[in-house]
Write an enzyme that holds these catalytic residues in place. Structure first.
Site, PDB file in Angstrom:
ATOM      1  N   THR A  42     -59.514  55.500   2.812  1.00  0.00           N
ATOM      2  CA  THR A  42     -60.081  56.438   2.201  1.00  0.00           C
ATOM      3  C   THR A  42     -61.324  56.579   2.377  1.00  0.00           C
ATOM      4  OG1 THR A  42     -58.152  56.333   0.503  1.00  0.00           O
ATOM      5  CG2 THR A  42     -60.384  57.473  -0.199  1.00  0.00           C
ATOM      6  N   ALA A  51     -57.551  48.590   2.926  1.00  0.00           N
ATOM      7  CA  ALA A  51     -58.098  48.207   4.009  1.00  0.00           C
ATOM      8  C   ALA A  51     -59.431  48.966   4.332  1.00  0.00           C
ATOM      9  CB  ALA A  51     -57.095  48.332   5.201  1.00  0.00           C
ATOM     10  N   SER A  65     -48.634  54.856   5.106  1.00  0.00           N
ATOM     11  CA  SER A  65     -47.663  55.129   6.024  1.00  0.00           C
ATOM     12  C   SER A  65     -47.075  53.816   6.984  1.00  0.00           C
ATOM     13  CB  SER A  65     -48.202  56.275   7.127  1.00  0.00           C
ATOM     14  OG  SER A  65     -49.486  55.986   7.631  1.00  0.00           O
ATOM     15  N   GLY A 125     -52.918  51.889   7.545  1.00  0.00           N
ATOM     16  CA  GLY A 125     -53.285  50.408   7.329  1.00  0.00           C
ATOM     17  C   GLY A 125     -52.625  50.156   5.985  1.00  0.00           C
TER      18      GLY A 125
HETATM   19  S1  ADX Z   1     -47.180  55.270   1.492  1.00  0.00           S
HETATM   20  O1  ADX Z   1     -46.350  53.980   1.976  1.00  0.00           O
HETATM   21  O2  ADX Z   1     -46.250  56.188   1.057  1.00  0.00           O
HETATM   22  O3  ADX Z   1     -47.886  55.737   2.865  1.00  0.00           O
HETATM   23  P1  ADX Z   1     -49.474  55.891   0.131  1.00  0.00           P
HETATM   24  O4  ADX Z   1     -50.603  55.790   1.106  1.00  0.00           O
HETATM   25  O5  ADX Z   1     -49.118  57.236  -0.229  1.00  0.00           O
HETATM   26  O6  ADX Z   1     -48.173  54.873   0.436  1.00  0.00           O
HETATM   27  O7  ADX Z   1     -49.814  55.511  -1.189  1.00  0.00           O
HETATM   28  C1  ADX Z   1     -50.379  53.991  -1.501  1.00  0.00           C
HETATM   29  C2  ADX Z   1     -51.281  53.823  -2.664  1.00  0.00           C
HETATM   30  O8  ADX Z   1     -50.337  53.561  -3.795  1.00  0.00           O
HETATM   31  C3  ADX Z   1     -51.856  52.527  -2.834  1.00  0.00           C
HETATM   32  O9  ADX Z   1     -53.288  52.509  -2.046  1.00  0.00           O
HETATM   33  C4  ADX Z   1     -51.798  52.088  -4.114  1.00  0.00           C
HETATM   34  O10 ADX Z   1     -53.072  52.403  -4.806  1.00  0.00           O
HETATM   35  C5  ADX Z   1     -50.487  52.628  -4.644  1.00  0.00           C
HETATM   36  N1  ADX Z   1     -49.384  51.750  -4.847  1.00  0.00           N
HETATM   37  C6  ADX Z   1     -48.654  51.728  -5.737  1.00  0.00           C
HETATM   38  N2  ADX Z   1     -47.733  50.796  -5.654  1.00  0.00           N
HETATM   39  C7  ADX Z   1     -47.633  50.392  -4.612  1.00  0.00           C
HETATM   40  C8  ADX Z   1     -46.840  49.547  -3.453  1.00  0.00           C
HETATM   41  N3  ADX Z   1     -45.597  49.257  -3.908  1.00  0.00           N
HETATM   42  N4  ADX Z   1     -47.195  49.518  -2.118  1.00  0.00           N
HETATM   43  C9  ADX Z   1     -48.270  50.153  -1.750  1.00  0.00           C
HETATM   44  N5  ADX Z   1     -49.116  50.918  -2.567  1.00  0.00           N
HETATM   45  C10 ADX Z   1     -48.844  51.144  -3.702  1.00  0.00           C
END
Ligand code: ADX
Length: 185
Positions: A18, A15, A86, A11
């Site tokens: 965690t 959202a 994700s 999500g």
């Molecule tokens: S994922 O897209 O690769 O699954 P992941 O869950 O590990 O992302 O990390 C998301 C976290 O990184 C967010 O909760 C936020 O704190 C941080 N973050 C920093 N830059 C971004 C971005 N451009 N998009 C989304 N999250 C970001």
């Protein structure tokens, strides 16, 4: 040893992935499940995937590495709770496949919340920054999020309390006989 399974929270940022993952872990431990491991985006990105950013390629690599760890843990009886944006369906599908090929249940939980509410909440101030253009490729703002098509559970965190959302997940696990009457199998 009790049976393992994987709960995969997906999500948008903020959202409630965690929060729910932490509460789920707590609840499972209270019920007597000892082998539980949580993997969370913000933490994993400080270590295992600290070299990665937020391009499509890097996000998929993040999820691929986490999928590797999730497979190892769950194969060895550890209930694994993952919370990552994700955003790409294909990457989530690949993790699902590498878990379910061992006969281990994969429970995808879509933590759903409208963007307006997230922009309003914004505890980390990241949406404000993204809207000002100070962060690029921010999921939901200028980067895509592919909604799950067939998640095992959907929780709507703008409408439900944390307890209600958690209850939905626990009910699913009970109905699937993954947790039984509050006691480890
Ligand atoms: S994922 O897209 O690769 O699954 P992941 O869950 O590990 O992302 O990390 C998301 C976290 O990184 C967010 O909760 C936020 O704190 C941080 N973050 C920093 N830059 C971004 C971005 N451009 N998009 C989304 N999250 C970001």
């Amino acid at each position: 040893m009790h049976k393992s399974f994987v709960v995969w929270f997906t999500g948008l940022s903020g959202a409630g992935k965690t929060t729910l993952a932490v509460e789920l872990e707590k609840k499972l431990r209270e019920l007597g499940y000892e082998n539980v491991q949580r993997l969370d985006g913000d933490i994993v990105r400080q270590d295992l995937t600290r070299d990665l950013g937020f391009t499509r390629e890097d996000r998929n690599e993040n999820i691929r590495r986490v999928g590797f760890v999730t497979e190892l843990l769950s194969k060895n009886g550890v209930i694994t709770i993952c919370s990552f944006i994700s955003p790409y369906r294909d990457a989530r599908k690949k993790v699902r496949e590498r878990v379910t090929k061992h006969g281990i249940p994969f429970i995808e939980v879509y933590v759903k919340c409208p963007l307006e509410v997230l922009i309003e909440r914004d505890p980390k101030g990241l949406y404000a920054k993204a809207l000002r253009g100070e962060i690029k490729n921010f999921t939901g703002i200028d980067d895509p999020y592919e909604e799950p098509e067939n998640p095992e559970v959907i929780v709507e965190t703008d409408k439900e309390t944390v307890e209600e959302s958690l209850e939905k997940i626990l009910n699913y696990l009970k109905n699937e006989n993954l947790i039984l009457g509050g006691r480890p199998k």
